[in-house]
Design an enzyme around this catalytic site. Structure first.
Site, PDB file in Angstrom:
ATOM      1  N   ASN A 157       0.882  -1.164   0.000  1.00  9.30           N
ATOM      2  CA  ASN A 157       0.000   0.000   0.000  1.00  9.30           C
ATOM      3  C   ASN A 157       0.922   1.216   0.000  1.00  9.30           C
ATOM      4  O   ASN A 157       1.427   1.624   1.051  1.00  9.30           O
ATOM      5  CB  ASN A 157      -0.880  -0.051   1.255  1.00  9.30           C
ATOM      6  CG  ASN A 157      -1.813   1.134   1.364  1.00  9.30           C
ATOM      7  OD1 ASN A 157      -1.781   2.046   0.533  1.00  9.30           O
ATOM      8  ND2 ASN A 157      -2.621   1.139   2.394  1.00  9.30           N
ATOM      9  N   ARG A 189      -2.616  -2.156  -3.330  1.00  4.76           N
ATOM     10  CA  ARG A 189      -3.798  -1.316  -3.195  1.00  4.76           C
ATOM     11  C   ARG A 189      -3.640  -0.195  -4.223  1.00  4.76           C
ATOM     12  O   ARG A 189      -2.627   0.511  -4.250  1.00  4.76           O
ATOM     13  CB  ARG A 189      -3.833  -0.715  -1.798  1.00  4.76           C
ATOM     14  CG  ARG A 189      -4.995   0.202  -1.600  1.00  4.76           C
ATOM     15  CD  ARG A 189      -4.913   0.828  -0.228  1.00  4.76           C
ATOM     16  NE  ARG A 189      -6.121   1.569   0.053  1.00  4.76           N
ATOM     17  CZ  ARG A 189      -6.353   2.144   1.218  1.00  4.76           C
ATOM     18  NH1 ARG A 189      -5.466   2.061   2.185  1.00  4.76           N
ATOM     19  NH2 ARG A 189      -7.460   2.812   1.419  1.00  4.76           N
ATOM     20  N   HIS A 201     -12.071   3.732   0.051  1.00  4.33           N
ATOM     21  CA  HIS A 201     -12.053   2.786   1.186  1.00  4.33           C
ATOM     22  C   HIS A 201     -12.746   1.470   0.834  1.00  4.33           C
ATOM     23  O   HIS A 201     -13.196   0.731   1.719  1.00  4.33           O
ATOM     24  CB  HIS A 201     -12.759   3.379   2.434  1.00  4.33           C
ATOM     25  CG  HIS A 201     -11.949   4.425   3.135  1.00  4.33           C
ATOM     26  ND1 HIS A 201     -12.507   5.566   3.654  1.00  4.33           N
ATOM     27  CD2 HIS A 201     -10.633   4.492   3.408  1.00  4.33           C
ATOM     28  CE1 HIS A 201     -11.559   6.305   4.208  1.00  4.33           C
ATOM     29  NE2 HIS A 201     -10.423   5.675   4.077  1.00  4.33           N
ATOM     30  N   ARG A 216      -8.687  16.604   6.311  1.00  2.00           N
ATOM     31  CA  ARG A 216      -9.509  16.906   5.116  1.00  2.00           C
ATOM     32  C   ARG A 216     -10.841  17.514   5.523  1.00  2.00           C
ATOM     33  O   ARG A 216     -11.420  17.118   6.530  1.00  2.00           O
ATOM     34  CB  ARG A 216      -9.742  15.631   4.298  1.00  2.00           C
ATOM     35  CG  ARG A 216      -8.513  15.173   3.546  1.00  2.00           C
ATOM     36  CD  ARG A 216      -8.739  13.844   2.850  1.00  2.00           C
ATOM     37  NE  ARG A 216      -7.878  12.814   3.390  1.00  2.00           N
ATOM     38  CZ  ARG A 216      -7.994  11.514   3.139  1.00  2.00           C
ATOM     39  NH1 ARG A 216      -8.936  11.084   2.330  1.00  2.00           N
ATOM     40  NH2 ARG A 216      -7.177  10.647   3.681  1.00  2.00           N
ATOM     41  N   ASP A 218      -5.163  14.358  15.604  1.00  2.00           N
ATOM     42  CA  ASP A 218      -5.241  13.068  16.284  1.00  2.00           C
ATOM     43  C   ASP A 218      -6.412  13.052  17.265  1.00  2.00           C
ATOM     44  O   ASP A 218      -6.462  13.854  18.193  1.00  2.00           O
ATOM     45  CB  ASP A 218      -3.922  12.809  17.019  1.00  2.00           C
ATOM     46  CG  ASP A 218      -3.816  11.367  17.472  1.00  2.00           C
ATOM     47  OD1 ASP A 218      -4.727  10.890  18.182  1.00  2.00           O
ATOM     48  OD2 ASP A 218      -2.830  10.708  17.098  1.00  2.00           O
ATOM     49  N   GLU A 242      -7.582  -4.480   5.305  1.00  2.00           N
ATOM     50  CA  GLU A 242      -7.459  -4.246   3.863  1.00  2.00           C
ATOM     51  C   GLU A 242      -6.338  -5.095   3.259  1.00  2.00           C
ATOM     52  O   GLU A 242      -6.443  -5.554   2.121  1.00  2.00           O
ATOM     53  CB  GLU A 242      -7.196  -2.755   3.608  1.00  2.00           C
ATOM     54  CG  GLU A 242      -8.416  -1.901   3.910  1.00  2.00           C
ATOM     55  CD  GLU A 242      -8.078  -0.487   4.333  1.00  2.00           C
ATOM     56  OE1 GLU A 242      -7.420  -0.327   5.391  1.00  2.00           O
ATOM     57  OE2 GLU A 242      -8.458   0.464   3.634  1.00  2.00           O
TER      58      GLU A 242
HETATM   59  P1  ADP Z   1      -5.521   5.949   8.494  1.00  2.00           P
HETATM   60  O1  ADP Z   1      -6.689   6.568   7.797  1.00  2.00           O
HETATM   61  O2  ADP Z   1      -4.279   6.759   8.409  1.00  2.00           O
HETATM   62  O3  ADP Z   1      -5.346   4.460   8.200  1.00  2.00           O
HETATM   63  P2  ADP Z   1      -6.214   4.951  11.139  1.00  2.00           P
HETATM   64  O4  ADP Z   1      -7.339   4.061  10.730  1.00  2.00           O
HETATM   65  O5  ADP Z   1      -4.945   4.333  11.598  1.00  2.00           O
HETATM   66  O6  ADP Z   1      -5.919   6.052  10.055  1.00  2.00           O
HETATM   67  O7  ADP Z   1      -6.790   5.882  12.342  1.00  2.00           O
HETATM   68  C1  ADP Z   1      -6.015   6.886  12.916  1.00  2.00           C
HETATM   69  C2  ADP Z   1      -6.896   7.631  13.910  1.00  2.00           C
HETATM   70  O8  ADP Z   1      -7.341   6.724  14.932  1.00  2.00           O
HETATM   71  C3  ADP Z   1      -6.191   8.779  14.636  1.00  2.00           C
HETATM   72  O9  ADP Z   1      -7.009   9.925  14.660  1.00  2.00           O
HETATM   73  C4  ADP Z   1      -6.045   8.235  16.047  1.00  2.00           C
HETATM   74  O10 ADP Z   1      -6.068   9.266  17.014  1.00  2.00           O
HETATM   75  C5  ADP Z   1      -7.283   7.398  16.163  1.00  2.00           C
HETATM   76  N1  ADP Z   1      -7.207   6.481  17.304  1.00  2.00           N
HETATM   77  C6  ADP Z   1      -6.420   5.397  17.466  1.00  2.00           C
HETATM   78  N2  ADP Z   1      -6.614   4.862  18.707  1.00  2.00           N
HETATM   79  C7  ADP Z   1      -7.556   5.619  19.318  1.00  2.00           C
HETATM   80  C8  ADP Z   1      -8.202   5.601  20.602  1.00  2.00           C
HETATM   81  N3  ADP Z   1      -7.912   4.674  21.509  1.00  2.00           N
HETATM   82  N4  ADP Z   1      -9.118   6.568  20.867  1.00  2.00           N
HETATM   83  C9  ADP Z   1      -9.414   7.522  19.970  1.00  2.00           C
HETATM   84  N5  ADP Z   1      -8.854   7.590  18.748  1.00  2.00           N
HETATM   85  C10 ADP Z   1      -7.938   6.660  18.431  1.00  2.00           C
END
Ligand code: ADP
Length: 394
Positions: free
Chosen positions: A9, A95, A183, A242, A284, A380
């Site tokens: 990916n 991907r 997605h 975004r 985040d 994925e």
């Molecule tokens: P991507 O789209 O880059 O694959 P991910 O699916 O890895 O993203 O998701 C990343 C998001 O998940 C971030 O905003 C991160 O803060 C959030 N995240 C991960 N663990 C937790 C948690 N325990 N509580 C709240 N948000 C979380």
């Protein structure tokens, strides 16, 4: 030597990879090695990898500064030769973000197919070139190994026509200015495993894939009928950086009154908006949930509000709602976001079992809930490996 499929990916600055074993024509459930190279094009690119047990097996700086994708793949494959000497890579699955209207299924990557995928670069300029760079790099390093492309758009090709077009003059639609959706590999994975977890899998289901990138899809009989992302992956929900759905009049305003050009608007919409832009603090979700600043709260409120609004829209497209699935980094890990979204959706008869939600059970709805609510981790990479094995009959 054991046989394996490598999944790739490739993004703008990172390459995620996973190695899935094949034993007697059966694909393993879990990757034996997985990880990523981060920082491509920067002075400190790094490879990090783990084994099946989740133990760290590598955290290496790449030998060259500012490596391009070719150099990063070079390093990855030479690392594999040493680290994964027991595994023979017999196929590579990629991907690929955009398959246009042409590809509704995975495809072998060779000959004119690669040219057709190049034609889609204007439709996904931030992703497609990196996907192609990965395909060409593997082709030059492992010319005898077959490669398969799996498209993020493919799942959505079953949508009715009206879900796939804008209210633009026909000529634009015909040249490909349409709602594609993304997605798709995540939705496909959830659609595949859902019958194991819910007796309502064949009904009207909404999936919320909530990560840094976030979108939702509605399906009926496990086929897509609507989705929140459109022509590009910037549409729909508010995401990490975004903007999500926005009145096109705002863009005209920015051009006419602020003198912003396409490049500046692209940066604004993709990199400076969303949770980061609204909070001014972070993209985040964990940071925002832990903050007591009103701007952080407002960003989280907006995130949940937009999801709840779209649950209504997706349910309308599906003709009702039998099950709601949360997935993606936020969907899988944040009980608080699931609690807030389902509370805003209580009018649909959704009732949460608070303890099951806190403990992240697979089913988190209360017995009296009119809608099955589930948390299912997406995969994925496995989906790509599965398509690769099936298409090549390995
Ligand atoms: P991507 O789209 O880059 O694959 P991910 O699916 O890895 O993203 O998701 C990343 C998001 O998940 C971030 O905003 C991160 O803060 C959030 N995240 C991960 N663990 C937790 C948690 N325990 N509580 C709240 N948000 C979380």
């Amino acid at each position: 030597m054991s046989q394996a499929i490598l999944t790739i990916n490739a993004g703008s600055s990172s390459i995620k990879f996973a190695l899935f074993p094949i034993v007697e024509k059966t694909l393993g459930d879990a990757a034996v090695i997985f990880g990523q190279i981060d920082g491509i094009g920067t002075p400190v690119a790094k490879l990090a990898a783990k084994n099946k047990e989740g133990e760290k097996i590598a955290s290496n700086d790449l030998p060259t500064a500012n490596p391009d994708h070719q150099k990063a793949f070079d390093y990855l494959l030479s690392w594999f030769t040493g680290e994964a000497a027991d595994w023979k890579i017999i196929a590579v699955g990629h991907r690929v973000v955009h398959g246009g209207q042409l590809f509704s299924k995975p495809v072998r990557l060779e000959g004119h197919t690669l040219e057709e995928l190049t034609d889609f670069i204007p439709l996904a300029p931030l992703h497609q070139p990196h996907n192609l760079a990965g395909i060409y790099a593997i082709q030059s390093l492992m010319p005898d190994v077959p490669q398969v492309g799996c498209f993020d758009t493919a799942f959505h090709r079953t949508q009715p026509d009206e879900a796939q077009i804008f209210g633009l003059p026909r000529a634009f639609t015909e040249e490909g200015v349409r709602r594609y959706g993304f997605h798709g590999l995540s939705y496909e994975y959830i659609a595949r495993v859902l019958p194991e977890h819910s007796p309502r899998a064949e009904g009207r289901v909404v999936i919320a894939h909530l990560g840094n990138g976030a979108s939702m899809a509605a399906m009926v009989k496990r086929k897509g009928v609507a989705t929140t992302m459109g022509f590009t992956a910037v549409d729909g929900l508010v995401m990490g950086t975004r903007v999500g759905a926005i009145d096109p009049g705002v863009l005209l305003y920015l051009m006419e009154n602020k003198g912003m050009n396409a490049r500046e608007i692209t940066t604004l919409l993709y990199k400076e908006s969303g949770l980061l832009g609204v909070s001014g603090i972070s993209q985040d979700m964990r940071t925002l949930l832990a903050s007591d600043k009103p701007e952080a709260q407002e960003a989280v409120n907006l995130f949940c509000y937009r999801i709840a609004r779209e649950i209504g829209s997706m349910a309308a497209a599906a003709g009702g709602l039998d099950a709601l699935v949360f997935t993606g980094g936020i969907g899988e890990n944040s009980a608080e976001i699931r609690r807030r979204v389902t509370l805003l959706s209580a009018w649909l008869g959704i009732r949460l079992d608070s303890e099951a939600n806190e403990r992240r059970h697979i089913r988190i709805s209360a017995p009296e809930s009119a809608v099955d609510v589930l948390v299912i981790p997406t995969n994925e990479e496995w989906m790509i490996a599965h398509h690769t094995r099936t298409l090549l009959d390995l």
